[in-house]
Enzyme design. Structure first.
Site, PDB file in Angstrom:
ATOM      1  N   PRO A  81     -67.900 -26.994 -36.391  1.00  9.05           N
ATOM      2  CG  PRO A  81     -66.996 -28.828 -35.479  1.00  9.05           C
ATOM      3  CD  PRO A  81     -68.261 -28.259 -35.791  1.00  9.05           C
ATOM      4  CB  THR A  82     -65.223 -25.513 -41.079  1.00  9.10           C
ATOM      5  OG1 THR A  82     -65.181 -24.379 -41.107  1.00  9.10           O
ATOM      6  CG2 THR A  82     -66.418 -26.485 -41.309  1.00  9.10           C
ATOM      7  CD  GLN A 131     -63.038 -29.795 -32.853  1.00  9.18           C
ATOM      8  OE1 GLN A 131     -62.480 -29.392 -33.291  1.00  9.18           O
ATOM      9  NE2 GLN A 131     -62.370 -31.041 -33.140  1.00  9.18           N
ATOM     10  NE  ARG A 168     -59.633 -35.616 -44.821  1.00  9.39           N
ATOM     11  CZ  ARG A 168     -59.403 -34.559 -44.053  1.00  9.39           C
ATOM     12  NH1 ARG A 168     -58.823 -33.589 -43.893  1.00  9.39           N
ATOM     13  NH2 ARG A 168     -60.624 -35.271 -43.288  1.00  9.39           N
ATOM     14  CG  HIS A 265     -64.487 -35.536 -39.535  1.00 11.82           C
ATOM     15  ND1 HIS A 265     -64.690 -34.943 -38.507  1.00 11.82           N
ATOM     16  CD2 HIS A 265     -64.127 -34.631 -40.914  1.00 11.82           C
ATOM     17  CE1 HIS A 265     -63.559 -34.035 -38.147  1.00 11.82           C
ATOM     18  NE2 HIS A 265     -63.470 -33.982 -39.175  1.00 11.82           N
ATOM     19  NE  ARG A 268     -63.139 -32.097 -44.338  1.00 13.15           N
ATOM     20  CZ  ARG A 268     -62.225 -31.721 -44.687  1.00 13.15           C
ATOM     21  NH1 ARG A 268     -62.902 -30.988 -45.927  1.00 13.15           N
ATOM     22  NH2 ARG A 268     -61.548 -31.094 -44.626  1.00 13.15           N
ATOM     23  N   GLY A 298     -73.851 -33.590 -44.862  1.00 11.69           N
ATOM     24  CA  GLY A 298     -74.406 -33.476 -46.247  1.00 11.69           C
ATOM     25  C   GLY A 298     -75.681 -32.796 -46.375  1.00 11.69           C
ATOM     26  NE  ARG A 300     -72.925 -29.588 -49.760  1.00 15.34           N
ATOM     27  CZ  ARG A 300     -72.630 -30.310 -48.806  1.00 15.34           C
ATOM     28  NH1 ARG A 300     -73.277 -29.453 -47.290  1.00 15.34           N
ATOM     29  NH2 ARG A 300     -71.281 -30.939 -47.955  1.00 15.34           N
TER      30      ARG A 300
HETATM   31  C1  LIG Z   1     -62.749 -27.797 -43.838  1.00 17.08           C
HETATM   32  C2  LIG Z   1     -62.852 -28.564 -42.671  1.00 17.08           C
HETATM   33  C3  LIG Z   1     -63.031 -28.900 -41.840  1.00 17.08           C
HETATM   34  C4  LIG Z   1     -62.658 -29.054 -40.988  1.00 17.08           C
HETATM   35  N1  LIG Z   1     -62.501 -29.581 -39.882  1.00 17.08           N
HETATM   36  C5  LIG Z   1     -63.069 -29.807 -38.492  1.00 17.08           C
HETATM   37  C6  LIG Z   1     -62.328 -29.912 -36.896  1.00 17.08           C
HETATM   38  O1  LIG Z   1     -61.659 -29.338 -37.032  1.00 17.08           O
HETATM   39  N2  LIG Z   1     -63.569 -30.648 -35.912  1.00 17.08           N
HETATM   40  C7  LIG Z   1     -64.310 -31.841 -37.064  1.00 17.08           C
HETATM   41  O2  LIG Z   1     -64.621 -31.966 -35.539  1.00 17.08           O
HETATM   42  N3  LIG Z   1     -64.838 -31.563 -38.006  1.00 17.08           N
HETATM   43  C8  LIG Z   1     -64.274 -30.531 -38.439  1.00 17.08           C
HETATM   44  N4  LIG Z   1     -65.199 -30.621 -40.056  1.00 17.08           N
HETATM   45  C9  LIG Z   1     -66.598 -31.620 -40.249  1.00 17.08           C
HETATM   46  C10 LIG Z   1     -67.445 -30.294 -40.103  1.00 17.08           C
HETATM   47  O3  LIG Z   1     -67.620 -30.484 -38.647  1.00 17.08           O
HETATM   48  C11 LIG Z   1     -68.308 -31.173 -40.041  1.00 17.08           C
HETATM   49  O4  LIG Z   1     -68.953 -32.420 -39.800  1.00 17.08           O
HETATM   50  C12 LIG Z   1     -69.127 -31.622 -41.592  1.00 17.08           C
HETATM   51  O5  LIG Z   1     -68.525 -30.726 -42.739  1.00 17.08           O
HETATM   52  C13 LIG Z   1     -70.394 -31.628 -42.117  1.00 17.08           C
HETATM   53  O6  LIG Z   1     -70.882 -32.112 -43.304  1.00 17.08           O
HETATM   54  P1  LIG Z   1     -71.142 -30.462 -44.568  1.00 17.08           P
HETATM   55  O7  LIG Z   1     -69.293 -30.179 -45.205  1.00 17.08           O
HETATM   56  O8  LIG Z   1     -71.214 -31.800 -45.620  1.00 17.08           O
HETATM   57  O9  LIG Z   1     -72.808 -29.905 -43.679  1.00 17.08           O
HETATM   58  C14 LIG Z   1     -64.415 -29.852 -41.070  1.00 17.08           C
HETATM   59  C15 LIG Z   1     -65.092 -29.688 -42.403  1.00 17.08           C
HETATM   60  C16 LIG Z   1     -64.753 -29.299 -43.349  1.00 17.08           C
HETATM   61  C17 LIG Z   1     -64.968 -29.334 -44.578  1.00 17.08           C
END
Ligand SMILES: Cc1cc2nc3c(=O)[nH]c(=O)nc-3n(C[C@H](O)[C@H](O)[C@H](O)COP(=O)(O)O)c2cc1C
Length: 377
Positions: A81-82, A131, A168, A265, A268, A298, A300
């Protein structure tokens, strides 16, 4: 030659996305928190896991197909989810969900999305997960759960690792905030990226205006009681995301979770967080087969997926790579990212002598720390 033909790996896609997106938007996706230490550590941790090859195995036919929660998947991968997909491409959530459906992998719709649950179900289809953040205004979260149930979503994924707002600083420096506002530095940044401005924001305006996030921003002080309560309400697969300790994984299983997602996450939230791949083995051991264990943060390369599966994960989730692909070429860019993961996995599986997903196990993992422990014993 299309721009996608010049993308040989996910890092290439990231570089193209960097050029296409306004800086504030790119950094919002790309970066983590504070000093980006957790992101670097996620990469380091994956790299430090080494694979042992098994030779003289017939690997002429290899497959990335697997079954998770009773559903056949084309890859042991789900789109994480993003909340930003709809900002990097016009109706980006829908385009990403369509790419996931084509690859036969689950798409996870973030609760803070620009596209509604119903539109995703109607227009994308495929295997859909929702999510959920448990907000202070609990009834808003519960309403999403009920809508996802009615729309036929397959699973609920409850995120637990944002108990407070992450730090952030780069977002503040860039003047970037959500809901999206175009003032000051962010406005200049956008004007410098006319292709994005016209192709994303312009198209929203031309088709009825900028959609707004339906959900609030603040996460609740969620406790295990909330998980048990959601378990009562949600009859299908329920996952808990953001687990980094064996104790919490066990607690989640006791509350009825069908799976835990080992995740920081994507680096983040807590910049000093441990890498998910480092804690995966102890979590797999503690869960002991009572629930599935998934992992993100992570991933990739196809080899990263192979490593996670060999260490006991049933599948991984991927966040940023799909967003980068989407930023570059919409649905086709997301397709390309998924096909890169697939072909890298097939190569790695051939190299380690594991033609099927079921063949991936701890015997292909080389861990000096375990070996020295054995010698000491
Ligand atoms: C731009 C962005 C927004 C995200 N928003 C959410 C979110 O709304 N809810 C959530 O559970 N995780 C969120 N995440 C975390 C992702 O679900 C995931 O855990 C994470 O991106 C995995 O790492 P990766 O980017 O290295 O694959 C977000 C990640 C990014 C990059």
């Amino acid at each position: 030659m299309s721009v996608l033909d010049r993308c040989y790996n996910v890092a290439d896609m990231r570089e193209l996305a960097r050029r296409r997106l306004p800086r504030g938007m790119f950094e919002f996706i790309d970066r983590g928190a504070e000093d980006d230490e957790a992101i670097a550590n996620n990469q380091r941790a994956f790299r430090s896991v080494k694979l042992r090859t098994r030779v003289a195995v017939d690997v002429s036919v290899r497959s990335t197909e697997t079954t998770v929660f009773g559903r056949d998947l084309g890859l042991p991968l789900a789109i994480a989810p993003t909340g930003a997909a709809g900002l990097v491409w016009y109706r980006g959530e829908l385009e990403l969900a369509r790419a996931a459906a084509r690859a036969r992998i689950p798409y996870t719709l973030a609760s803070r999305s620009l596209t509604s649950i119903e539109d995703i179900a109607r227009e994308a289809g495929g295997i859909l997960w929702l999510q959920l953040y448990v907000w202070t205004r609990r009834e808003m979260s519960l309403a999403l759960v009920d809508r996802a149930k009615a729309a036929g979503f397959d699973a609920l994924l409850v995120t637990l690792d944002v108990p407070v707002d992450p730090n952030r600083e780069f977002n503040r420096r860039n003047g970037f905030s959500l809901p999206f506002t175009a003032t000051g530095r962010a406005a200049i940044d956008m004007l410098r990226h006319p292709r994005w401005l016209a192709g994303v924001i312009g198209r929203y305006w031309a088709n009825g205006g900028m959609p707004v996030f339906e959900a609030p921003d603040k996460a609740d002080n969620v406790t295990w009681d909330s998980i048990a309560e959601l378990r009562e309400r949600w009859p299908r697969t329920m996952m808990v995301k953001g687990i980094l300790s064996a104790e919490d994984a066990v607690r989640a299983v006791e509350c009825g979770a069908d799976a835990v997602v080992v995740s920081n996450h994507g680096g983040r939230c807590l910049d000093a967080a441990v890498a998910s791949i480092d804690v995966l083995p102890e979590i797999v051991e503690a869960v002991g087969g009572r629930a599935k264990v998934l992992l993100d943060s992570g991933v990739r390369r196809g080899t990263d997926i192979v490593k996670a599966l060999a260490l006991g994960a049933s599948a991984v989730l991927s966040g940023r790579p799909g967003l980068w692909g989407l930023s570059v070429a919409g649905s086709a860019g997301a397709d390309k990212v998924l096909s890169i993961f697939r072909s890298e996995m097939l190569t790695a599986m051939g190299q380690v002598g594991c033609p099927t997903i079921a063949d991936l196990g701890p015997d292909i993992i080389h861990r000096p720390s375990l070996r020295s422990a054995r010698v000491a014993a």
